[in-house]
Design an enzyme around this catalytic site. Structure first.
Site, PDB file in Angstrom:
ATOM      1  N   HIS A  17      34.457  55.602 -33.338  1.00 20.55           N
ATOM      2  CA  HIS A  17      33.510  55.235 -34.399  1.00 20.55           C
ATOM      3  C   HIS A  17      32.592  56.387 -34.809  1.00 20.55           C
ATOM      4  CE1 HIS A  17      34.401  50.890 -34.669  1.00 20.55           C
ATOM      5  NE2 HIS A  17      34.779  51.068 -33.410  1.00 20.55           N
ATOM      6  N   HIS A 109      39.392  49.010 -19.359  1.00 22.34           N
ATOM      7  CA  HIS A 109      39.001  50.043 -20.315  1.00 22.34           C
ATOM      8  C   HIS A 109      38.508  51.279 -19.568  1.00 22.34           C
ATOM      9  CE1 HIS A 109      39.121  46.737 -23.195  1.00 22.34           C
ATOM     10  NE2 HIS A 109      39.013  47.612 -24.177  1.00 22.34           N
ATOM     11  N   ASP A 357      44.285  44.986 -31.920  1.00 22.84           N
ATOM     12  CA  ASP A 357      45.653  44.515 -32.097  1.00 22.84           C
ATOM     13  C   ASP A 357      46.072  43.611 -30.941  1.00 22.84           C
ATOM     14  OD1 ASP A 357      45.657  46.175 -34.252  1.00 22.84           O
ATOM     15  OD2 ASP A 357      47.046  47.648 -33.425  1.00 22.84           O
TER      16      ASP A 357
END
Length: 423
Positions: A17, A109, A357
């Site tokens: 980002h 993650h 996704d």
């Protein structure tokens, strides 16, 4: 580090980002026609929001056009041989979608591991661990692919071979025996020799088998409906590769390809040629016999009757198609509550927001192709440097065993034999 390659060197930059992502490519040969139009097609194939199988549909869908801009290294549409910088601007970045990661390291993650390594991490998305980083790789590969096609006629095509439990027939046939399994594998090898990217893109699942596409689509949509995710595999073939690429020991061609593929986010496995199936075969079944390619007896390079080696022997390409398969885990970001704990170790429930996704495999196809192109481009340039420097030496006569020619008959009139010692 963030650099890949020895001679054709690619450095990527950017987080999920930030304002932009991109790359610098060093080592591109000068004098090649190149514009953004050469790079854009593969970026468009990997962009988010292509169908309801990927990032969730509007209004939560991440809408990035992923338009590339070439900043340097090109003049009048021709490469200068100097570093080429390319940038793709992030237009739809939403860091506020990820405020929950201030409290919770997300399951599977890189939040926790990045903090352990750097003592700081990007506050939104996956930072450098995000698939958005792969934009730089795909852009750089657009340059490599054009050179490979123009200079060598090399083609690289990848496709989805499984999603969840749905898979193409050759995967089950690899574990079987008998005439039926052999016929399926023969069809698979024939497909590898002819498949094109247009064949792959005929369906957004990016599987060339129509019946399998429907099963794979069902797997993806079921996971999406349950706010969950699913993994799969991508198979890739490299055609037109010359023999002699790769190094004997630590930089074997399959090792470089494995390095490249396992550097892609979400990958968990790599196999080349017969892969794990080869462990179930006997040596006489697995060996690739040499044959003369030309039935007319013309002086051409040898080929192999089979290709269990996947086009690589002794770490060096043998001139046959190189094919391999890459495993992708289910995406770790899912839109459902997960029991976990905070950075302080307090148990809690993480409710993940953001856009992601349910299955990354269809979008991973151009990324696998990109890393294959970067690997082969670098290997070709390393080998070309070796051949060029050797070619400047005065010619010396070589013994038959050094040149690869058959030994002369011995005194008894029978051909000599070379026995290879093995440890």
């Amino acid at each position: 580090m963030s650099t890949f390659g020895q001679v054709f060197r690619v450095t990527t930059y950017g987080e999920s980002h930030c304002r932009s992502v991109g790359c610098i490519v060093d080592g591109c040969p000068p004098g090649m026609a190149l514009t953004e139009d050469d790079v854009q097609p593969q970026l468009s194939r990997r962009r988010p929001g292509q169908s309801n199988l990927t990032t969730p549909v509007a209004p939560t869908q991440r809408d990035e056009k992923d338009r590339v801009e070439i900043q340097s290294g090109i003049e009048c549409g021709v490469t200068l041989g100097t570093p080429i910088a390319m940038v793709v601007r992030n237009q739809d970045h939403r860091p506020h979608d990820y405020t929950e990661t201030d409290l919770y390291p997300r399951p599977s993650h890189a939040d926790w591991t990045y903090i352990q390594k750097y003592a700081v991490k990007a506050s939104s998305g996956g930072g450098r661990a995000s698939a958005r980083e792969t934009i730089g790789r795909v852009a750089a590969a657009g340059i490599a692919e054009k050179y490979l096609k123009l200079a060598y006629g090399i083609e690289i095509v990848a496709f989805v071979s499984s999603v969840g439990k749905a898979c193409m027939p050759f995967i089950h046939a690899q574990d079987g025996a008998g005439a039926k399994s052999k016929a399926i594998l023969d069809d698979f090898y024939t497909m590898l020799s002819k498949i094109s990217r247009s064949d792959v893109d005929a369906d957004m699942v990016r599987c060339p088998d129509a019946a399998c596409c429907e099963e794979m689509r069902k797997e993806i949509l079921e996971a999406k409906a349950e706010n969950d995710s699913v993994g799969g595999t991508v198979t890739c073939v490299i055609r037109g590769l010359p023999a002699g690429l790769g190094e004997p020991c630590f930089d074997k061609l399959e090792a470089k390809l494995a390095h490249a593929m396992l550097s892609i986010p979400a990958t968990k496995g790599f196999e080349i040629g017969s892969g794990f199936r080869g462990t179930t075969m006997r040596g006489h079944e697995h060996n690739d016999p040499w044959i003369k390619r030309d039935a007319a007896g013309n002086d051409r390079a040898l080929g192999t009757a089979t290709n269990n080696s996947g086009g690589v022997q002794g770490g060096i390409s043998n001139g046959e198609p190189v094919y391999f398969r890459v495993a992708f885990k289910p995406p770790a970001t899912i839109s459902r509550n997960q029991e976990t704990c905070t950075y302080d170790g307090v148990s809690g429930v993480l409710a993940t927001r953001g856009r992601h996704d349910p299955c990354v495999v269809p979008r991973a196809v151009p990324i696998v192709e990109a890393m294959a192109a970067l690997t082969i481009m670098d290997a070709l340039m390393v080998q070309a440097a070796r051949q060029h420097t050797a070619g400047r030496l005065p010619a010396i006569p070589l013994q038959p065993s050094m040149s690869g020619k058959a030994p002369a008959p011995n005194a008894a009139g029978t051909e000599g034999a070379l026995a290879e010692a093995t440890e």
